[in-house]
Design a protein around this motif. Structure first.
Motif, PDB file in Angstrom:
ATOM      1  N   ASP A   1       0.829  -1.212   0.000  1.00 43.13           N
ATOM      2  CA  ASP A   1       0.000   0.000   0.000  1.00 43.13           C
ATOM      3  C   ASP A   1       0.856   1.252   0.000  1.00 43.13           C
ATOM      4  O   ASP A   1       1.799   1.380   0.782  1.00 43.13           O
ATOM      5  CB  ASP A   1      -0.912   0.027   1.223  1.00 43.13           C
ATOM      6  CG  ASP A   1      -2.045  -0.984   1.118  1.00 43.13           C
ATOM      7  OD1 ASP A   1      -2.281  -1.477  -0.017  1.00 43.13           O
ATOM      8  OD2 ASP A   1      -2.678  -1.285   2.140  1.00 43.13           O
ATOM      9  N   ALA A   2       0.491   2.183  -0.883  1.00 44.50           N
ATOM     10  CA  ALA A   2       1.109   3.503  -0.846  1.00 44.50           C
ATOM     11  C   ALA A   2       0.439   4.351   0.228  1.00 44.50           C
ATOM     12  O   ALA A   2       1.097   5.118   0.933  1.00 44.50           O
ATOM     13  CB  ALA A   2       1.007   4.178  -2.206  1.00 44.50           C
ATOM     14  N   ASP A   3      -0.888   4.219   0.338  1.00 41.53           N
ATOM     15  CA  ASP A   3      -1.649   4.860   1.414  1.00 41.53           C
ATOM     16  C   ASP A   3      -2.253   3.751   2.254  1.00 41.53           C
ATOM     17  O   ASP A   3      -3.038   2.934   1.749  1.00 41.53           O
ATOM     18  CB  ASP A   3      -2.756   5.753   0.846  1.00 41.53           C
ATOM     19  CG  ASP A   3      -2.200   6.887   0.007  1.00 41.53           C
ATOM     20  OD1 ASP A   3      -1.103   7.364   0.349  1.00 41.53           O
ATOM     21  OD2 ASP A   3      -2.847   7.267  -0.987  1.00 41.53           O
ATOM     22  N   ARG A   4      -1.905   3.693   3.523  1.00 41.03           N
ATOM     23  CA  ARG A   4      -2.344   2.601   4.364  1.00 41.03           C
ATOM     24  C   ARG A   4      -3.778   2.804   4.837  1.00 41.03           C
ATOM     25  O   ARG A   4      -4.236   3.936   4.994  1.00 41.03           O
ATOM     26  CB  ARG A   4      -1.412   2.450   5.555  1.00 41.03           C
ATOM     27  CG  ARG A   4       0.006   2.066   5.150  1.00 41.03           C
ATOM     28  CD  ARG A   4       0.911   1.851   6.337  1.00 41.03           C
ATOM     29  NE  ARG A   4       2.251   1.459   5.919  1.00 41.03           N
ATOM     30  CZ  ARG A   4       3.256   1.229   6.750  1.00 41.03           C
ATOM     31  NH1 ARG A   4       3.065   1.359   8.051  1.00 41.03           N
ATOM     32  NH2 ARG A   4       4.439   0.870   6.286  1.00 41.03           N
ATOM     33  N   ALA A   5      -4.425   1.671   5.095  1.00 36.39           N
ATOM     34  CA  ALA A   5      -5.802   1.717   5.593  1.00 36.39           C
ATOM     35  C   ALA A   5      -5.794   2.027   7.089  1.00 36.39           C
ATOM     36  O   ALA A   5      -4.820   1.791   7.788  1.00 36.39           O
ATOM     37  CB  ALA A   5      -6.488   0.383   5.334  1.00 36.39           C
ATOM     38  N   GLY A   6      -6.905   2.578   7.560  1.00 30.41           N
ATOM     39  CA  GLY A   6      -7.042   2.904   8.976  1.00 30.41           C
ATOM     40  C   GLY A   6      -8.453   3.356   9.286  1.00 30.41           C
ATOM     41  O   GLY A   6      -9.382   3.153   8.492  1.00 30.41           O
TER      42      GLY A   6
ATOM     43  N   TRP B   1      -9.507   6.100   9.047  1.00 24.45           N
ATOM     44  CA  TRP B   1      -9.906   7.127   8.080  1.00 24.45           C
ATOM     45  C   TRP B   1     -10.437   6.548   6.784  1.00 24.45           C
ATOM     46  O   TRP B   1     -10.986   7.256   5.964  1.00 24.45           O
ATOM     47  CB  TRP B   1      -8.696   8.018   7.754  1.00 24.45           C
ATOM     48  CG  TRP B   1      -7.487   7.225   7.365  1.00 24.45           C
ATOM     49  CD1 TRP B   1      -7.176   6.743   6.135  1.00 24.45           C
ATOM     50  CD2 TRP B   1      -6.454   6.795   8.240  1.00 24.45           C
ATOM     51  NE1 TRP B   1      -6.014   6.033   6.179  1.00 24.45           N
ATOM     52  CE2 TRP B   1      -5.525   6.052   7.461  1.00 24.45           C
ATOM     53  CE3 TRP B   1      -6.191   6.954   9.606  1.00 24.45           C
ATOM     54  CZ2 TRP B   1      -4.372   5.478   7.999  1.00 24.45           C
ATOM     55  CZ3 TRP B   1      -5.054   6.401  10.118  1.00 24.45           C
ATOM     56  CH2 TRP B   1      -4.161   5.663   9.334  1.00 24.45           C
ATOM     57  N   GLY B   2     -10.273   5.223   6.599  1.00 23.11           N
ATOM     58  CA  GLY B   2     -10.814   4.616   5.394  1.00 23.11           C
ATOM     59  C   GLY B   2      -9.889   3.555   4.833  1.00 23.11           C
ATOM     60  O   GLY B   2      -8.910   3.151   5.462  1.00 23.11           O
ATOM     61  N   ALA B   3     -10.215   3.107   3.621  1.00 18.28           N
ATOM     62  CA  ALA B   3      -9.461   2.047   2.980  1.00 18.28           C
ATOM     63  C   ALA B   3      -8.127   2.583   2.468  1.00 18.28           C
ATOM     64  O   ALA B   3      -7.960   3.789   2.237  1.00 18.28           O
ATOM     65  CB  ALA B   3     -10.264   1.462   1.822  1.00 18.28           C
TER      66      ALA B   3
END
Length: 849
Positions: free
Chosen positions: A652-657, A659-661
């Motif tokens: 993942d370039a932007d990790r899930a949390g 705040w969303g997927a």
């Protein structure tokens, strides 16, 4: 090199209260490196015992043990015999043995072993009768130590062997041994004699050279000496492999005679295993004086010895019973010039080994070329104590004295007779004088050394110094082949006078220096990628053809662009890499295999990019500066090695949390990194679609300069490449030629005035054919928008029924700004329409309502 302190005291006046730690510190002060200080690992009661009786008792497991009664005097506190179970059978009633009583601790590879009284084989064994290995004296574990045999012929030692006497001091287990690391230029310190000399330099203690006394007893060469011929017809660097060969004969040797106990102890303390009298004597002389010796069974030799280079196809069985193929560069000792009987300076042959039937022995002490011996030892992977000394340089004048000592020891302890055959074939070259100004050490080191100090130091280390005034002519001693230049002599002055006397002064950097343009670019690139969350890695630049094939590359084309290593670290990776990605994939695979899910790595390194056939670099003698022509040829033979930067991302370039997927890394992330690099370097790059391996044909882009110069490629790795390399699916990355970017990067820094007037933005949606790259539409909008167009940003892509099949909608946000005024709506609309018109003309773009 392990130096027993008691042995060291024979050659130099070491104070009686000196400790191993103190001696090691003194040696460090003159440039030797301390490795360790060794002491006997036995603690507690270790005493002499006399076997009063032993009863052999066969056991059900087929083993026979001896139930012994041993007199240990008053050491056990009662004076009564000690009952001990022993499994060895090399002793009898009446023998003197070594006993460790309950409470004693023995060293073992697994750690200290505490001895206690315990029941075994139906008896309570109150102690242990010890072997050499159990006491850390050697590797002999076939039987226990029998002191009567160990010290046979040594009345003084036998007088100390009484029941109950302390065996720690008797066996030398209370003595210390200093271990030092010998640097390549100090080969003379591979001997107790050499280390003693250095201890004298460090402390001022009086050094007594054993060779000076031995030299007075060396007989002159005889007419009937054993014939030796030096026939090296292929010298390396113009130097003969053997320039001096000394030999002596001893007759009537009793090879079964034991080595004296003191010699066995010293050899063990020095890290060598006692074997037999003949072998122990040669090892003892080598350790003491630094001259390797070899003993031949005279009965197995022919009429003469010939020293020559090996012939193609020749083989030899060495003393380790290994059959070895000889190389034409190997120097060999031969019987009459025909049969090799030893690899010179490395290891002797099995056919002439001293055996149990030997009575007459030929002793060899020769001087060999260091380069020849070093190459042979490495070629055969056969490092030996002899080769370690020869390849560092042995004193060519030492051989006669070393042979004299060996002969005297064999005569005294082996009952031999010194033969009249004394051979001294050839002559070694003498050291060349070195001229030096007496003030040179002061200028080079930065410490004031007067002329008297310089002359005294050089004289102390064995040099002969001559000359009037400050012009000195220095003749180095024969045991210092490393002293060939004035700088070498300066190092000796600084070393002996003490490195501690040299002040620590930080140099003042000259003005105007700093990082080069290329260094600044590399640091900027590394800092930017690290700031974007990537981790820097380093990979060894070696690959194999299997890796090139796994990347889908043309193996023949890639190997034609690189060079093959003559002696690779791994036979499976003999080629220099042509791409950073070929080795970076190992780092990605290693991290993901250990649980890492989201990995971003980059590397800045060199690759090989050969253009044409590889040229052969000439070789020159390392002792002489090559000519400018040779240097130019060497430089021309070095293949081009451009510097690249490569990136690989997976997960993942932007990790899930909360705040969303999350969002998986894709090609656009790598493109964004490339554009960020280009912006940081003030370089304009053009990114266009391409299809080259190892990238996915539909997800690959070429990065080029505005003039069309290719910088590199980015994309998603081909599914077949991912499968072949065991990488996570959809791994993306890129590789750029950093040298191209460095050359294109603007070296000047130009400040841009900050805009103070507000921006004006306008959004347009353009419908184009799906095959038209968005980057080309972007460029058309820029060309038509004029100088006031500050930015064009793609923020939406739509494909669907509303635009028709084979078409797509690209939505751009155009930002305008004037440097001297607030733009009007009419101005912005006019410029936007001009940009759209340019896109329509170039790509048939239609503005979507």
């Amino acid at each position: 090199m392990r130096v027993p302190v008691d042995w060291l005291r024979e050659y130099v006046a070491v104070p009686s209260d000196a400790t191993g730690v103190g001696i090691a510190a003194d040696l460090v002060s003159v440039g030797l490196e301390e490795e360790a200080v060794h002491r006997g690992g036995v603690t507690g009661p270790l005493v002499v015992g006399r076997v009063l009786s032993l009863v052999a008792e066969p056991q059900k497991n087929g083993k026979t043990i001896n139930w012994c009664q041993v007199d240990v005097g008053d050491a056990n506190g009662t004076g009564e015999p000690q009952g001990i179970v022993c499994g060895a059978h090399n002793f009898a009633a009446g023998d003197l043995v070594v006993v460790v009583l309950p409470g004693g601790v023995l060293p073992t590879p697994q750690g200290p072993l505490k001895v206690s009284a315990r029941k075994t084989y139906g008896h309570v064994s109150a102690g242990m009768i010890c072997s050499e290995r159990e006491l850390g004296l050697g590797e002999d574990h076939d039987g226990i130590i029998v002191l009567d045999r160990r010290y046979a012929g040594d009345e003084a030692m036998l007088a100390r062997c009484v029941p109950g006497a302390d065996a720690v001091a008797l066996l030398g287990l209370d003595r210390e041994t200093v271990e030092v690391n010998v640097t390549p230029d100090r080969g003379y310190c591979f001997s107790v004699r050499g280390v003693a000399r250095e201890y004298g330099h460090a402390t001022g203690a009086e050094f007594s050279d054993p060779v000076a006394d031995l030299a007075t007893r060396v007989p002159p060469p005889s007419e009937h000496g054993y014939p030796v011929e030096l026939a090296d017809d292929a010298p390396i660097r113009g130097r003969a492999g053997c320039d001096r060969f000394n030999a002596r004969v001893v007759r009537g040797l009793d090879v079964s005679a034991p080595s004296p106990g003191w010699m066995r102890t010293r050899l063990t303390e020095a890290g060598m295993r006692p074997i037999s009298l003949a072998v122990d004597v040669t090892n003892y002389v080598m350790l003491g004086l630094g001259q390797p010796l070899h003993a031949y069974d005279l009965a197995t030799l022919g009429e003469r010895i010939v020293v020559r280079r090996a012939r193609p196809g020749e083989r030899i069985t060495t003393l380790d019973d290994a059959d070895r193929a000889l190389d034409p560069e190997d120097l060999v000792i031969t019987d009459g010039g025909e049969t090799p009987i030893g690899i010179a300076g490395v290891m002797g042959g099995a056919s002439t080994e001293v055996s149990g039937t030997t009575t007459d022995v030929l002793l060899e002490a020769a001087h060999f070329d260091p380069v020849t011996i070093a190459r042979t030892a490495r070629r055969h992977r056969l490092p030996s104590e002899a080769s370690r000394r020869f390849e560092r340089g042995v004193d060519p004048e030492l051989a006669p004295a070393a042979l004299q000592l060996a002969v005297e020891l064999l005569v005294e302890y082996g009952g031999a007779t010194a033969g009249e055959e004394v051979t001294d074939a050839g002559s070694a070259p003498q050291p060349a004088p070195v001229t030096m100004d007496a003030g040179f050490p002061s200028r080079l080191v930065g410490v004031a050394y007067d002329r008297e100090t310089v002359v005294r130091v050089l004289t102390d280390i064995g040099c002969a110094v001559d000359g009037d005034g400050d012009a000195l002519t220095v003749l180095p001693p024969t045991w210092r082949p490393d002293l060939t230049t004035a700088e070498d002599l300066v190092e000796e002055v600084a070393r002996i006078e003490g490195y501690a006397t040299i002040p620590s002064v930080l140099p003042t950097p000259p003005g105007g220096s700093g990082l080069t343009h290329g260094q600044r670019v590399r640091r900027l690139v590394a800092d930017l990628l690290a700031a974007r969350g990537l981790s820097e890695v380093w990979g060894a630049p070696f690959v194999g053809t299997d890796r090139l094939a796994a990347l889908g590359l043309d193996v023949d084309a890639e190997t034609a662009r690189t060079v093959r290593i003559a002696n690779p670290l791994s036979d499976e990776q003999p080629w220099m890499r042509t791409s950073l990605l070929s080795t970076m994939v190992d780092a990605v695979r290693r991290n993901t295999s250990r649980g890492a899910k989201d990995v971003g790595l980059f590397e800045v390194g060199l690759v090989t990019a050969l253009d044409g056939p590889q040229q052969q670099a000439p070789t020159e003698d390392v002792g002489v500066r090559p000519s400018e022509e040779v240097l130019a040829a060497v430089r021309a033979a070095v293949p081009p090695q451009p510097r690249h930067v490569a990136m690989l991302l997976t997960g993942d370039a932007d990790r899930a949390g909360w705040w969303g997927a999350g969002r998986r890394a894709d090609v656009t992330d790598v493109v964004e990194l490339v554009q960020a690099l280009a912006e940081a370097l003030a370089v304009e790059v053009v990114v266009t679609a391409d299809a080259v391996l190892p990238w996915h044909p539909g997800r690959c882009a070429r990065v080029a300069l505005a003039d069309g110069t290719v910088v590199g490629h980015v994309g998603e790795l081909h599914p077949k490449v991912v499968a072949a390399l065991g990488l996570p699916a959809r791994t993306v990355g890129g590789e750029l030629d950093l040298d191209v970017l460095t050359a294109a990067a603007d070296r000047t820094v130009r400040a841009r005035t900050l805009a103070t007037y507000p921006m004006a933005q306008s959004d347009v949606a353009l419908v184009v054919d799906a095959a038209v790259p968005a980057a080309q539409v972007h460029d058309a909008l820029v060309s038509g928008g004029g100088d006031l167009l500050e930015e064009v940003r793609l923020f939406d892509v739509y494909e669907g029924d509303q635009v028709g099949a084979g078409r797509r909608s690209l939505a751009y946000r155009l930002t305008f700004r004037a440097p001297d005024r607030t733009m009007t709506t009419e101005e912005v609309s006019r410029l936007r329409d001009a940009a759209v018109a340019a896109a329509a003309e170039a790509h048939g773009a239609v503005q979507r309502a």
